[in-house]
Enzyme design. Sequence first.
Site, PDB file in Angstrom:
ATOM      1  N   ASN A   9      51.315   7.810  27.541  1.00 47.23           N
ATOM      2  CA  ASN A   9      52.000   8.929  26.893  1.00 47.23           C
ATOM      3  C   ASN A   9      51.491  10.210  27.562  1.00 47.23           C
ATOM      4  O   ASN A   9      50.373  10.642  27.295  1.00 47.23           O
ATOM      5  CB  ASN A   9      51.679   8.920  25.388  1.00 47.23           C
ATOM      6  CG  ASN A   9      52.269  10.112  24.664  1.00 47.23           C
ATOM      7  OD1 ASN A   9      53.070  10.870  25.227  1.00 47.23           O
ATOM      8  ND2 ASN A   9      51.883  10.295  23.413  1.00 47.23           N
ATOM      9  N   TRP A  10      52.323  10.770  28.411  1.00 48.15           N
ATOM     10  CA  TRP A  10      51.894  11.969  29.159  1.00 48.15           C
ATOM     11  C   TRP A  10      51.933  13.229  28.296  1.00 48.15           C
ATOM     12  O   TRP A  10      51.469  14.275  28.718  1.00 48.15           O
ATOM     13  CB  TRP A  10      52.792  12.165  30.385  1.00 48.15           C
ATOM     14  CG  TRP A  10      52.539  11.205  31.503  1.00 48.15           C
ATOM     15  CD1 TRP A  10      51.648  10.167  31.520  1.00 48.15           C
ATOM     16  CD2 TRP A  10      53.173  11.211  32.798  1.00 48.15           C
ATOM     17  NE1 TRP A  10      51.687   9.522  32.736  1.00 48.15           N
ATOM     18  CE2 TRP A  10      52.637  10.146  33.530  1.00 48.15           C
ATOM     19  CE3 TRP A  10      54.159  12.004  33.392  1.00 48.15           C
ATOM     20  CZ2 TRP A  10      53.017   9.861  34.847  1.00 48.15           C
ATOM     21  CZ3 TRP A  10      54.553  11.713  34.694  1.00 48.15           C
ATOM     22  CH2 TRP A  10      53.984  10.662  35.410  1.00 48.15           C
ATOM     23  N   GLU A 167      47.361   4.232  15.595  1.00 48.97           N
ATOM     24  CA  GLU A 167      46.642   5.348  16.202  1.00 48.97           C
ATOM     25  C   GLU A 167      45.998   6.201  15.111  1.00 48.97           C
ATOM     26  O   GLU A 167      46.639   7.134  14.603  1.00 48.97           O
ATOM     27  CB  GLU A 167      47.610   6.234  16.982  1.00 48.97           C
ATOM     28  CG  GLU A 167      48.296   5.556  18.137  1.00 48.97           C
ATOM     29  CD  GLU A 167      48.682   6.574  19.208  1.00 48.97           C
ATOM     30  OE1 GLU A 167      48.160   6.483  20.317  1.00 48.97           O
ATOM     31  OE2 GLU A 167      49.489   7.472  18.914  1.00 48.97           O
ATOM     32  N   SER A 213      41.770   7.714  22.206  1.00 47.61           N
ATOM     33  CA  SER A 213      40.589   7.807  23.077  1.00 47.61           C
ATOM     34  C   SER A 213      40.316   6.528  23.878  1.00 47.61           C
ATOM     35  O   SER A 213      39.171   6.122  24.067  1.00 47.61           O
ATOM     36  CB  SER A 213      39.348   8.208  22.274  1.00 47.61           C
ATOM     37  OG  SER A 213      39.510   9.516  21.752  1.00 47.61           O
ATOM     38  N   GLY A 236      46.767   8.294  26.075  1.00 46.26           N
ATOM     39  CA  GLY A 236      47.178   9.684  26.264  1.00 46.26           C
ATOM     40  C   GLY A 236      46.440  10.293  27.445  1.00 46.26           C
ATOM     41  O   GLY A 236      46.797  10.078  28.608  1.00 46.26           O
ATOM     42  N   GLY A 237      45.375  11.028  27.147  1.00 46.09           N
ATOM     43  CA  GLY A 237      44.622  11.782  28.162  1.00 46.09           C
ATOM     44  C   GLY A 237      44.349  11.024  29.458  1.00 46.09           C
ATOM     45  O   GLY A 237      44.603  11.543  30.556  1.00 46.09           O
TER      46      GLY A 237
END
Length: 252
Positions: A9-10, A167, A213, A236-237
Site C-alpha cells: 500500500n503506497w 490492521e 509495521s 505500508g512504509g
Amino acid sequence: MKKNIVIANWKMNPQSAQEARRLFDTITKGIRRVKKTDVVICPPFVHLPDVKSVRHTQKVFLGSQDIFWEEKGAYTGEISSRMLQSFGVTHVIIGHSERRRWLGETDEMINNKIKTALKAGLVPILCVGEWVREIPGEIPDIVENQVRSALKGLKKGDFKNGIIAYEPVWAIGTGRPETPDNAAKAALFIRKIVRDILGKKTAEHIRVIYGGSVNAENAASFISKDIRGMEGILVGGASLRADDFIKIVKSV
Ligand code: PGA
C-alpha cells in the site's frame, strides 16, 4: 493450495510519476522469479497508467487504494470500478483506517464499496482493526463489528475470494507491530466470524492477512504454518523501499 499474499500500500506516495515508475520497475524486476507468493501493488490512482507500462511480470497484480460504490455519474472526485479495471486493476483496498479516520468512511460506505467491488469482479481487501490497544492478545469487539457490517447483505460464496487485513491501528506506521502469536489469534477470530456470517466454505477460502509495521526482518514471522492463520501481509512504509519490499516478498 492457496498461495500466501504480499500487498503493498503506497498510500499518498511517491510524489512524481517518474519515481513511481522507478519504484515499480525495480520491485517487479526484483521479484519476477517469485512463484510461490502472490504480490499486489496498490499505488495512488494517478500512478496506475505509469506503473502499468513498466510491469516486468504479469504475476504482479495491480490494486487500488479505494473505489466508489456507484458505477458512474455526478460524484466529483470519485473513481469507478470500470475505470480501475480499464487500467488493469484486479484488487482494491477498502476501509483502510486512514480513510475511516481522515475521510469519515463509515461501515455503511465500506459495505457498499465491498458490494460494488464484488459485483465488478474485483478482489476486495477489507481492512479492519481496533484504534487503541486494550488488553494484549484480546481482539476487541470493534473488529467483529467492522467485519459484520462490511459483509452485511452478502450471500454465501460472494466473498469467497476476498481478503481481510487485520490492521490494529496502533501498529500502523509506529514501528510497534502486533506479535505474530496475537496476529494469528486475530486470524482465527476473524475466520470464525466469517464462518458465522457466510459459512464454512467461504471462511476457509478467504485469506486473512496482517498489516502494521511489517518490515524485512519481521515479515515472515507473521505467516502461519497453520493454514487457518495469517496467509499474507499488507505493507505500508516498507513497500516504498524497493530493496526492503523485495526482501519481504522473498522471505514470505
Ligand atoms: P505500515 O502501514 O506498514 O507503514 O505500518 C500498513 C498499512 O497502513 O497498511
